[in-house]
Design a protein around this motif. Structure first.
Motif, PDB file in Angstrom:
ATOM      1  N   ALA A 108      -6.824   1.144  -0.191  1.00 18.53           N
ATOM      2  CA  ALA A 108      -7.011   0.311   1.007  1.00 18.53           C
ATOM      3  C   ALA A 108      -6.262  -0.997   0.841  1.00 18.53           C
ATOM      4  N   SER A 109      -5.703  -1.487   1.922  1.00 20.65           N
ATOM      5  CA  SER A 109      -5.041  -2.785   1.893  1.00 20.65           C
ATOM      6  C   SER A 109      -6.083  -3.895   1.886  1.00 20.65           C
ATOM      7  N   GLY A 110      -5.624  -5.107   1.660  1.00 23.11           N
ATOM      8  CA  GLY A 110      -6.533  -6.246   1.729  1.00 23.11           C
ATOM      9  C   GLY A 110      -6.396  -7.185   0.551  1.00 23.11           C
ATOM     10  N   ASN A 111      -7.423  -8.023   0.373  1.00 20.29           N
ATOM     11  CA  ASN A 111      -7.485  -8.980  -0.724  1.00 20.29           C
ATOM     12  C   ASN A 111      -8.166  -8.338  -1.928  1.00 20.29           C
ATOM     13  N   TYR A 112      -7.589  -8.552  -3.095  1.00 19.42           N
ATOM     14  CA  TYR A 112      -8.163  -8.007  -4.326  1.00 19.42           C
ATOM     15  C   TYR A 112      -8.244  -9.090  -5.393  1.00 19.42           C
ATOM     16  N   MET A 113      -9.265  -8.972  -6.230  1.00 17.23           N
ATOM     17  CA  MET A 113      -9.302  -9.695  -7.489  1.00 17.23           C
ATOM     18  C   MET A 113      -9.100  -8.681  -8.603  1.00 17.23           C
ATOM     19  N   ILE A 114      -8.182  -9.002  -9.518  1.00 17.88           N
ATOM     20  CA  ILE A 114      -8.033  -8.225 -10.746  1.00 17.88           C
ATOM     21  C   ILE A 114      -8.939  -8.875 -11.781  1.00 17.88           C
ATOM     22  N   GLU A 115      -9.947  -8.148 -12.229  1.00 20.18           N
ATOM     23  CA  GLU A 115     -10.894  -8.673 -13.203  1.00 20.18           C
ATOM     24  C   GLU A 115     -10.603  -8.095 -14.582  1.00 20.18           C
ATOM     25  N   VAL A 116     -10.539  -8.957 -15.574  1.00 20.71           N
ATOM     26  CA  VAL A 116     -10.343  -8.546 -16.964  1.00 20.71           C
ATOM     27  C   VAL A 116     -11.638  -8.829 -17.708  1.00 20.71           C
ATOM     28  N   GLU A 163      -7.811 -12.728 -11.350  1.00 19.80           N
ATOM     29  CA  GLU A 163      -6.614 -13.190 -10.670  1.00 19.80           C
ATOM     30  C   GLU A 163      -6.509 -12.531  -9.303  1.00 19.80           C
ATOM     31  N   PRO A 164      -6.136 -13.276  -8.243  1.00 20.71           N
ATOM     32  CA  PRO A 164      -6.016 -12.679  -6.907  1.00 20.71           C
ATOM     33  C   PRO A 164      -4.719 -11.911  -6.730  1.00 20.71           C
ATOM     34  N   MET A 165      -4.772 -10.921  -5.848  1.00 11.87           N
ATOM     35  CA  MET A 165      -3.613 -10.118  -5.491  1.00 11.87           C
ATOM     36  C   MET A 165      -3.778  -9.677  -4.043  1.00 11.87           C
ATOM     37  N   TRP A 166      -2.682  -9.567  -3.315  1.00 13.53           N
ATOM     38  CA  TRP A 166      -2.703  -9.150  -1.919  1.00 13.53           C
ATOM     39  C   TRP A 166      -1.982  -7.805  -1.792  1.00 13.53           C
ATOM     40  N   LEU A 167      -2.614  -6.843  -1.106  1.00 14.67           N
ATOM     41  CA  LEU A 167      -2.033  -5.513  -0.916  1.00 14.67           C
ATOM     42  C   LEU A 167      -1.851  -5.288   0.585  1.00 14.67           C
ATOM     43  N   THR A 168      -0.597  -5.247   1.028  1.00 14.24           N
ATOM     44  CA  THR A 168      -0.309  -5.217   2.461  1.00 14.24           C
ATOM     45  C   THR A 168       0.164  -3.846   2.929  1.00 14.24           C
ATOM     46  N   GLU A 169      -0.084  -3.572   4.208  1.00 11.96           N
ATOM     47  CA  GLU A 169       0.371  -2.332   4.840  1.00 11.96           C
ATOM     48  C   GLU A 169       1.753  -2.491   5.481  1.00 11.96           C
ATOM     49  N   LEU A 195       0.837  -1.199   0.000  1.00 12.91           N
ATOM     50  CA  LEU A 195       0.000   0.000   0.000  1.00 12.91           C
ATOM     51  C   LEU A 195       0.873   1.249   0.000  1.00 12.91           C
ATOM     52  N   GLY A 196       0.512   2.213  -0.854  1.00 15.64           N
ATOM     53  CA  GLY A 196       1.256   3.460  -0.921  1.00 15.64           C
ATOM     54  C   GLY A 196       2.414   3.434  -1.886  1.00 15.64           C
ATOM     55  N   GLN A 197       2.697   2.272  -2.466  1.00 14.12           N
ATOM     56  CA  GLN A 197       3.756   2.169  -3.467  1.00 14.12           C
ATOM     57  C   GLN A 197       3.117   1.875  -4.825  1.00 14.12           C
ATOM     58  N   ALA A 198       3.422   2.683  -5.803  1.00 13.71           N
ATOM     59  CA  ALA A 198       2.877   2.488  -7.147  1.00 13.71           C
ATOM     60  C   ALA A 198       3.643   1.365  -7.827  1.00 13.71           C
TER      61      ALA A 198
END
Length: 418
Positions: free
Chosen positions: A125-133, A145-151, A47-50
């Motif tokens: 926001a941090s948490g669990n994400y799905m990238i939907e195409v 596809e799943p992705m995790w975004l951590t603090e 989180l916070g990093q592009a």
């Protein structure tokens, strides 16, 4: 061909593949893993990093389409979160024009190869994400596809205790004493083996709560079957046999790899593997990009169980990057009473691939299949374990992913836990 279809698992990422979508790979754009000969694992961003990700996939016999991607936020147990889209994404959550598409070249199976560039810069926001195409024309879902975004808000100590057959995960969460009033209800922590997100296991509660450490030890739910090292299929050449191939032939307008009958290993034997990964490569043509010139072939799998009675009582699946990780009708093998074996086939792209067989009783469709009956359990097996820690304090509207760690049983140091 193995049939398509999904059998949803509770607490698992709802990954999706449209019919014809194959060889999906999500990785960090830096591609250090690929340069160093490693297969990307679970994708974790901060989180916070592009950060920039690259998503590659093929669509078999497809036409070139305009696509877009978007993010969907989930809670700790992979249920759609209660947050509004504007709370976790800044700006438009439909990114068009991020993909390039190219047609396969001189292959027996025609396909469109897509490369999509994905940025996490807009996530709030941090948490669990799905990238939907999705298809831009009709918004039809192509894949997710799943992705995790951590603090990265706390530290994790991880230790793996290896038994004769099992590997037990112990975790210490380094959390300030004033941070949580009730860690039993405000913290959710889970672990899973390799990329088996169909078998994410959630801790029921901490074992000890100390001044600056919340410890999870000796949990039955975190005692994993060690399994065994992964099997190999080498399809880099259609002109000669590779690892474990029985024969290769051209039939029905396609190349076919018929593998020797697999059986349960008689004991543990170490060899290096990709932990279920797939590496696209061809030895037949060296002057072009493998993504476009590597052909598809039908891989024929046969597994003969040590106890033939499971032919009628269990379902058997062949899992890995190439065939899919979650148990579906697409990677389920059919029982063949005449040969006392399970048989099936799957379309795979040229290269190196790992696979294993897992099984579960037919009446337990909501449970994750296991390797116990098909591959055996050995505590010395090399595995990756992923640990994710979530916190939801009073007043929070979502589960914050405060820490994520990957621990390898061979190369990671087991840390001391009080």
């Amino acid at each position: 061909m193995l049939a398509a279809g999904a059998e949803a698992q509770a607490g698992a990422p709802p990954s999706f593949r449209m019919s014809g979508v194959k060889t999906v790979e999500l990785r960090h754009e830096s591609a250090a893993d690929r340069r160093e000969g490693r297969i990307p694992g679970c994708i974790v961003c901060h989180l916070g990093q592009a950060e920039t990700l690259t998503l590659d996939f093929d669509v078999i016999d497809g036409a070139t389409e305009s696509l877009y991607y978007s993010f969907v936020h989930y809670d700790a147990r992979w249920e759609t979160s209660d947050m509004m889209e504007m709370e976790y994404v800044s700006g438009l959550n439909k990114i068009y024009g991020a993909e390039t598409s190219r047609l396969s070249f001189n292959t027996t199976v025609a396909f469109v190869h897509y490369t999509m560039t994905i940025s996490t810069e807009t996530l709030l926001a941090s948490g669990n994400y799905m990238i939907e195409v999705r298809d831009a024309a009709d918004e039809r879902l192509v894949l997710s596809e799943p992705m995790w975004l951590t603090e990265d808000a706390c530290g994790l100590g991880v230790r793996v205790d290896k038994g004769e057959a099992t590997q037990e995960i112990d975790v210490a969460v380094k959390w300030p004493r004033h941070g949580l009033m009730q860690p039993e209800t405000q913290m959710t922590i889970c672990a899973w083996q390799n990329k088996r997100t169909d078998d994410i296991r959630y801790a029921e509660g901490p074992t000890y709560v100390r001044q600056d450490e919340i410890t999870y030890q000796h949990l039955d739910e975190w005692r994993f079957c060690g399994g065994t090292e992964w099997r190999w299929l080498d399809s880099r050449s259609i002109r000669q046999l590779g690892i474990s191939d029985s024969r290769v032939e051209f039939a029905g307008g396609m190349y076919n790899y018929t593998l020797a009958t697999d059986t349960r290993p008689k004991g543990y034997s170490y060899h290096e593997d990709f932990d279920g990964g797939q590496w696209v490569e061809t030895h037949d043509r060296r002057d072009d990009e493998a993504e476009l010139v590597a052909d598809y072939a039908i891989a024929h799998f046969t597994y003969a169980p040590p106890d033939p009675s499971i032919l009628t009582t269990h379902d058997v699946y062949v899992i890995g990057d190439a065939t899919g990780w979650e148990p579906t009708s697409g990677n389920r093998l059919e029982a063949d009473g005449s040969t006392m074996s399970f048989r099936g086939q799957s379309l795979v792209k040229q290269g190196l691939m790992n696979y294993l067989y897992v099984s579960r009783p037919k009446r337990q469709r909501r449970e994750a299949p296991q390797m116990t009956d098909t591959e055996g359990c050995y505590g010395q097996t090399e595995n990756d374990y992923h640990i994710a820690v979530y916190v939801r304090k009073p007043g929070d509207t979502y589960d914050h992913l405060v820490a994520f760690k990957t621990h390898n049983t061979l190369t990671s140091r087991s840390e001391f836990i009080n």
